[in-house]
Design a protein around this motif. Structure first.
Motif, PDB file in Angstrom:
ATOM      1  N   LEU A 144       0.827  -1.202   0.000  1.00  0.00           N
ATOM      2  CA  LEU A 144       0.000   0.000   0.000  1.00  0.00           C
ATOM      3  C   LEU A 144       0.863   1.255   0.000  1.00  0.00           C
ATOM      4  O   LEU A 144       0.589   2.216  -0.729  1.00  0.00           O
ATOM      5  CB  LEU A 144      -0.935   0.003   1.217  1.00  0.00           C
ATOM      6  CG  LEU A 144      -2.163  -0.892   1.137  1.00  0.00           C
ATOM      7  CD1 LEU A 144      -2.913  -0.871   2.460  1.00  0.00           C
ATOM      8  CD2 LEU A 144      -3.082  -0.454   0.009  1.00  0.00           C
ATOM      9  N   GLY A 145       1.921   1.249   0.831  1.00  0.00           N
ATOM     10  CA  GLY A 145       2.814   2.404   0.851  1.00  0.00           C
ATOM     11  C   GLY A 145       3.453   2.640  -0.500  1.00  0.00           C
ATOM     12  O   GLY A 145       3.466   3.769  -1.011  1.00  0.00           O
ATOM     13  N   GLY A 146       3.998   1.576  -1.104  1.00  0.00           N
ATOM     14  CA  GLY A 146       4.613   1.706  -2.422  1.00  0.00           C
ATOM     15  C   GLY A 146       3.629   2.181  -3.466  1.00  0.00           C
ATOM     16  O   GLY A 146       3.956   3.024  -4.317  1.00  0.00           O
ATOM     17  N   PHE A 147       2.408   1.667  -3.417  1.00  0.00           N
ATOM     18  CA  PHE A 147       1.377   2.051  -4.379  1.00  0.00           C
ATOM     19  C   PHE A 147       0.988   3.522  -4.224  1.00  0.00           C
ATOM     20  O   PHE A 147       0.834   4.250  -5.220  1.00  0.00           O
ATOM     21  CB  PHE A 147       0.155   1.157  -4.197  1.00  0.00           C
ATOM     22  CG  PHE A 147      -0.975   1.465  -5.142  1.00  0.00           C
ATOM     23  CD1 PHE A 147      -0.892   1.103  -6.476  1.00  0.00           C
ATOM     24  CD2 PHE A 147      -2.112   2.121  -4.701  1.00  0.00           C
ATOM     25  CE1 PHE A 147      -1.922   1.388  -7.356  1.00  0.00           C
ATOM     26  CE2 PHE A 147      -3.155   2.410  -5.563  1.00  0.00           C
ATOM     27  CZ  PHE A 147      -3.063   2.043  -6.893  1.00  0.00           C
ATOM     28  N   ILE A 148       0.851   3.978  -2.988  1.00  0.00           N
ATOM     29  CA  ILE A 148       0.482   5.372  -2.745  1.00  0.00           C
ATOM     30  C   ILE A 148       1.541   6.311  -3.318  1.00  0.00           C
ATOM     31  O   ILE A 148       1.237   7.273  -4.040  1.00  0.00           O
ATOM     32  CB  ILE A 148       0.307   5.629  -1.236  1.00  0.00           C
ATOM     33  CG1 ILE A 148      -0.939   4.901  -0.705  1.00  0.00           C
ATOM     34  CG2 ILE A 148       0.191   7.126  -0.949  1.00  0.00           C
ATOM     35  CD1 ILE A 148      -1.052   4.933   0.811  1.00  0.00           C
ATOM     36  N   TYR A 149       2.808   6.042  -3.006  1.00  0.00           N
ATOM     37  CA  TYR A 149       3.877   6.944  -3.436  1.00  0.00           C
ATOM     38  C   TYR A 149       4.043   6.926  -4.955  1.00  0.00           C
ATOM     39  O   TYR A 149       4.236   7.980  -5.575  1.00  0.00           O
ATOM     40  CB  TYR A 149       5.197   6.549  -2.765  1.00  0.00           C
ATOM     41  CG  TYR A 149       5.108   6.377  -1.269  1.00  0.00           C
ATOM     42  CD1 TYR A 149       4.280   7.194  -0.498  1.00  0.00           C
ATOM     43  CD2 TYR A 149       5.845   5.401  -0.607  1.00  0.00           C
ATOM     44  CE1 TYR A 149       4.188   7.031   0.875  1.00  0.00           C
ATOM     45  CE2 TYR A 149       5.763   5.235   0.764  1.00  0.00           C
ATOM     46  CZ  TYR A 149       4.929   6.039   1.508  1.00  0.00           C
ATOM     47  OH  TYR A 149       4.844   5.873   2.855  1.00  0.00           O
ATOM     48  N   THR A 150       3.965   5.742  -5.551  1.00  0.00           N
ATOM     49  CA  THR A 150       4.079   5.645  -7.010  1.00  0.00           C
ATOM     50  C   THR A 150       2.956   6.422  -7.689  1.00  0.00           C
ATOM     51  O   THR A 150       3.177   7.140  -8.673  1.00  0.00           O
ATOM     52  CB  THR A 150       4.035   4.180  -7.464  1.00  0.00           C
ATOM     53  OG1 THR A 150       5.068   3.443  -6.801  1.00  0.00           O
ATOM     54  CG2 THR A 150       4.228   4.058  -8.960  1.00  0.00           C
ATOM     55  N   THR A 151       1.762   6.304  -7.163  1.00  0.00           N
ATOM     56  CA  THR A 151       0.612   7.013  -7.731  1.00  0.00           C
ATOM     57  C   THR A 151       0.769   8.519  -7.592  1.00  0.00           C
ATOM     58  O   THR A 151       0.483   9.278  -8.526  1.00  0.00           O
ATOM     59  CB  THR A 151      -0.684   6.550  -7.056  1.00  0.00           C
ATOM     60  OG1 THR A 151      -0.822   5.130  -7.190  1.00  0.00           O
ATOM     61  CG2 THR A 151      -1.893   7.237  -7.672  1.00  0.00           C
ATOM     62  N   LEU A 152       1.231   8.978  -6.420  1.00  0.00           N
ATOM     63  CA  LEU A 152       1.395  10.416  -6.200  1.00  0.00           C
ATOM     64  C   LEU A 152       2.399  11.012  -7.175  1.00  0.00           C
ATOM     65  O   LEU A 152       2.159  12.083  -7.755  1.00  0.00           O
ATOM     66  CB  LEU A 152       1.859  10.669  -4.760  1.00  0.00           C
ATOM     67  CG  LEU A 152       0.820  10.495  -3.656  1.00  0.00           C
ATOM     68  CD1 LEU A 152       1.460  10.685  -2.287  1.00  0.00           C
ATOM     69  CD2 LEU A 152      -0.334  11.470  -3.830  1.00  0.00           C
ATOM     70  N   VAL A 153       3.529  10.341  -7.364  1.00  0.00           N
ATOM     71  CA  VAL A 153       4.567  10.868  -8.250  1.00  0.00           C
ATOM     72  C   VAL A 153       4.081  10.895  -9.693  1.00  0.00           C
ATOM     73  O   VAL A 153       4.259  11.886 -10.410  1.00  0.00           O
ATOM     74  CB  VAL A 153       5.858  10.043  -8.124  1.00  0.00           C
ATOM     75  CG1 VAL A 153       6.861  10.456  -9.198  1.00  0.00           C
ATOM     76  CG2 VAL A 153       6.461  10.222  -6.741  1.00  0.00           C
ATOM     77  N   ASN A 154       3.452   9.809 -10.143  1.00  0.00           N
ATOM     78  CA  ASN A 154       3.045   9.723 -11.543  1.00  0.00           C
ATOM     79  C   ASN A 154       1.805  10.553 -11.855  1.00  0.00           C
ATOM     80  O   ASN A 154       1.600  10.934 -13.000  1.00  0.00           O
ATOM     81  CB  ASN A 154       2.803   8.269 -11.927  1.00  0.00           C
ATOM     82  CG  ASN A 154       4.097   7.505 -12.094  1.00  0.00           C
ATOM     83  OD1 ASN A 154       4.719   7.530 -13.151  1.00  0.00           O
ATOM     84  ND2 ASN A 154       4.529   6.826 -11.028  1.00  0.00           N
ATOM     85  N   ARG A 155       1.007  10.830 -10.838  1.00  0.00           N
ATOM     86  CA  ARG A 155      -0.183  11.648 -11.076  1.00  0.00           C
ATOM     87  C   ARG A 155       0.209  13.059 -11.489  1.00  0.00           C
ATOM     88  O   ARG A 155      -0.463  13.693 -12.294  1.00  0.00           O
ATOM     89  CB  ARG A 155      -1.055  11.701  -9.822  1.00  0.00           C
ATOM     90  CG  ARG A 155      -2.395  12.395 -10.047  1.00  0.00           C
ATOM     91  CD  ARG A 155      -3.280  12.319  -8.835  1.00  0.00           C
ATOM     92  NE  ARG A 155      -2.706  13.031  -7.714  1.00  0.00           N
ATOM     93  CZ  ARG A 155      -3.239  13.067  -6.488  1.00  0.00           C
ATOM     94  NH1 ARG A 155      -4.331  12.381  -6.238  1.00  0.00           N
ATOM     95  NH2 ARG A 155      -2.669  13.744  -5.523  1.00  0.00           N
ATOM     96  N   GLN A 156       1.312  13.568 -10.946  1.00  0.00           N
ATOM     97  CA  GLN A 156       1.764  14.905 -11.334  1.00  0.00           C
ATOM     98  C   GLN A 156       2.221  14.937 -12.789  1.00  0.00           C
ATOM     99  O   GLN A 156       2.081  15.933 -13.471  1.00  0.00           O
ATOM    100  CB  GLN A 156       2.922  15.329 -10.417  1.00  0.00           C
ATOM    101  CG  GLN A 156       2.565  15.347  -8.946  1.00  0.00           C
ATOM    102  CD  GLN A 156       1.358  16.207  -8.645  1.00  0.00           C
ATOM    103  OE1 GLN A 156       1.299  17.361  -9.053  1.00  0.00           O
ATOM    104  NE2 GLN A 156       0.379  15.660  -7.951  1.00  0.00           N
ATOM    105  N   ILE A 157       2.787  13.791 -13.261  1.00  0.00           N
ATOM    106  CA  ILE A 157       3.255  13.732 -14.647  1.00  0.00           C
ATOM    107  C   ILE A 157       2.098  13.517 -15.604  1.00  0.00           C
ATOM    108  O   ILE A 157       1.984  14.140 -16.647  1.00  0.00           O
ATOM    109  CB  ILE A 157       4.293  12.594 -14.804  1.00  0.00           C
ATOM    110  CG1 ILE A 157       5.474  12.835 -13.851  1.00  0.00           C
ATOM    111  CG2 ILE A 157       4.770  12.494 -16.231  1.00  0.00           C
ATOM    112  CD1 ILE A 157       6.206  14.126 -14.067  1.00  0.00           C
ATOM    113  N   ASP A 158       1.204  12.594 -15.226  1.00  0.00           N
ATOM    114  CA  ASP A 158       0.086  12.271 -16.101  1.00  0.00           C
ATOM    115  C   ASP A 158      -0.955  13.379 -16.142  1.00  0.00           C
ATOM    116  O   ASP A 158      -1.773  13.435 -17.048  1.00  0.00           O
ATOM    117  CB  ASP A 158      -0.580  10.964 -15.644  1.00  0.00           C
ATOM    118  CG  ASP A 158       0.388   9.786 -15.745  1.00  0.00           C
ATOM    119  OD1 ASP A 158       1.353   9.896 -16.511  1.00  0.00           O
ATOM    120  OD2 ASP A 158       0.168   8.782 -15.052  1.00  0.00           O
TER     121      ASP A 158
END
Length: 370
Positions: A149-163
């Motif tokens: 869950l932690g890894g998923f949250i952080y990956t989503t946060l970083v990529n959401r800014q790019i996408d």
């Protein structure tokens, strides 16, 4: 190259987390070690581990403590990701595939969860040594879930800014709908907080499944359902905190509107009732309507109590989680005496009084480093 990303993330976030919370870890270490004589230390912790391995009630308490610790790591890391010094992540880490990013972030999350991982794995070994297998397996799965869950949250946060993120279907199709004031946070959740909402509901699902698996022999006891609703309400702690942050950030003007505090409180209750709708559907599918209403009202009363506390203490996540844990422990033991109906009234009254006395005097206070 993936290992280089892992090293960077561990160095920045895991080391930073331990540095910021060094005082907390020192206190916990002294509590676990200093309170017991050196000669009795191993036997003490062995007995403690066997206690929560053999008791579903104790295991549920341990899981909630681990969840609150994980929330603390999520909150710290999410805040740091958007810091000025970490802006390079948005164009460097995203050059890796999302699978590679997820693995790297999971390693960083595992590093931050190392204290509970070490204790949990030791408990697994102790349980297996004494021929207990179900609880150790559940512990392993739970630890893996927290890391993922932690890894998923952080990956989503970083990529959401790019996408860039797309506007939710609710907003696209509801542009002409009438939007009452109390409903604004619902739109915020489904537009900008979809990941957190889905994660919260995933945790709720695992809580419900885990509680009724651990208490399979007494699954029809109302106390089991009460404990499940208490854990579900606790799992919503992050969403509750985000609601208050949203209110202080975007709706501060509301204090000047001609609305009574009772109406505002009822609006918040309706918002959380809508957010608890999936759990409500599950309750009505499993229990008789009267009991389902009672349990849903119980969960709602806890959520409102958590919400109202934030008017009194401000937006301080560390302090907030301490109170959430304290309330969880207190409510947990009251549930054992089958006083759910009384708790609904007490929680609701206390929540409203705290809200009433602090709504116009509250000031948002952010935790250090946020």
């Amino acid at each position: 190259m993936e290992s280089s990303l892992s090293r960077v993330l561990v160095k920045i976030f895991a080391r930073g987390f331990y540095r910021v919370h060094a005082g907390l870890f020192l206190f916990v270490f002294l509590a676990l070690v200093g309170s017991v004589e050196a000669g009795q230390l191993l036997n003490y912790h062995k007995t403690l581990m066997l206690a929560f391995i053999t008791s579903p009630l104790m295991l549920m308490v341990v899981f909630v403590i681990w969840l609150l610790y994980s929330i603390k790591t999520w909150h710290y890391t999410a805040g740091q990701i958007f810091g000025v010094n970490q802006q390079f992540l948005f164009y460097s880490s995203t050059s890796f595939s999302k699978g590679q990013q997820l693995k790297a972030w999971m390693l960083a999350q595992g590093a931050m969860l190392m204290p509970i991982i070490a204790y949990g794995l030791t408990a697994v070994v102790v349980g297996a040594w004494h021929h207990y297998y179900l609880s150790p397996l559940v512990i392993l799965l739970y630890l893996v879930l927290l890391i993922w869950l932690g890894g998923f949250i952080y990956t989503t946060l970083v990529n959401r800014q790019i996408d860039g993120g797309k506007q939710s279907l609710l907003l696209r199709f509801g542009t002409k709908w009438r939007k009452p004031f109390y409903s604004l946070f619902i739109y915020q959740v489904f537009d900008n907080m979809k990941v957190r909402y889905v994660i919260t509901k995933t945790i709720s699902y695992f809580i419900v499944t885990g509680v009724f698996l651990l208490f399979a022999d007494v699954s029809h006891d109302v106390r089991v359902a009460g404990i499940a609703m208490l854990a579900i309400a606790t799992a919503h702690a992050v969403l509750i905190f985000e609601e208050r942050k949203f209110e202080e950030t975007y709706l501060i003007f509301a204090r000047g509107l001609p609305q009574t505090r009772l109406r505002l409180f009822a609006g918040f209750a309706l918002v959380y009732l809508m957010l608890l709708l999936p759990e409500g559907i599950w309750l009505f599918s499993r229990f008789n309507p009267l009991l389902a209403v009672e349990l849903l009202a119980f969960g709602l009363s806890i959520v409102l109590l958590f919400h109202s506390l934030l008017y009194w203490m401000g937006l301080n996540m560390d302090r907030y989680l301490q109170y959430v844990l304290g309330l969880f422990m207190g409510l947990f033991f009251v549930i054992l005496y089958r006083q759910i109906a009384a708790l609904i009234v007490i929680n609701g009254v206390v929540a409203y009084l705290v809200f009433y006395n602090n709504y116009y005097t509250t000031f948002a206070v952010k935790a250090e480093g946020e």
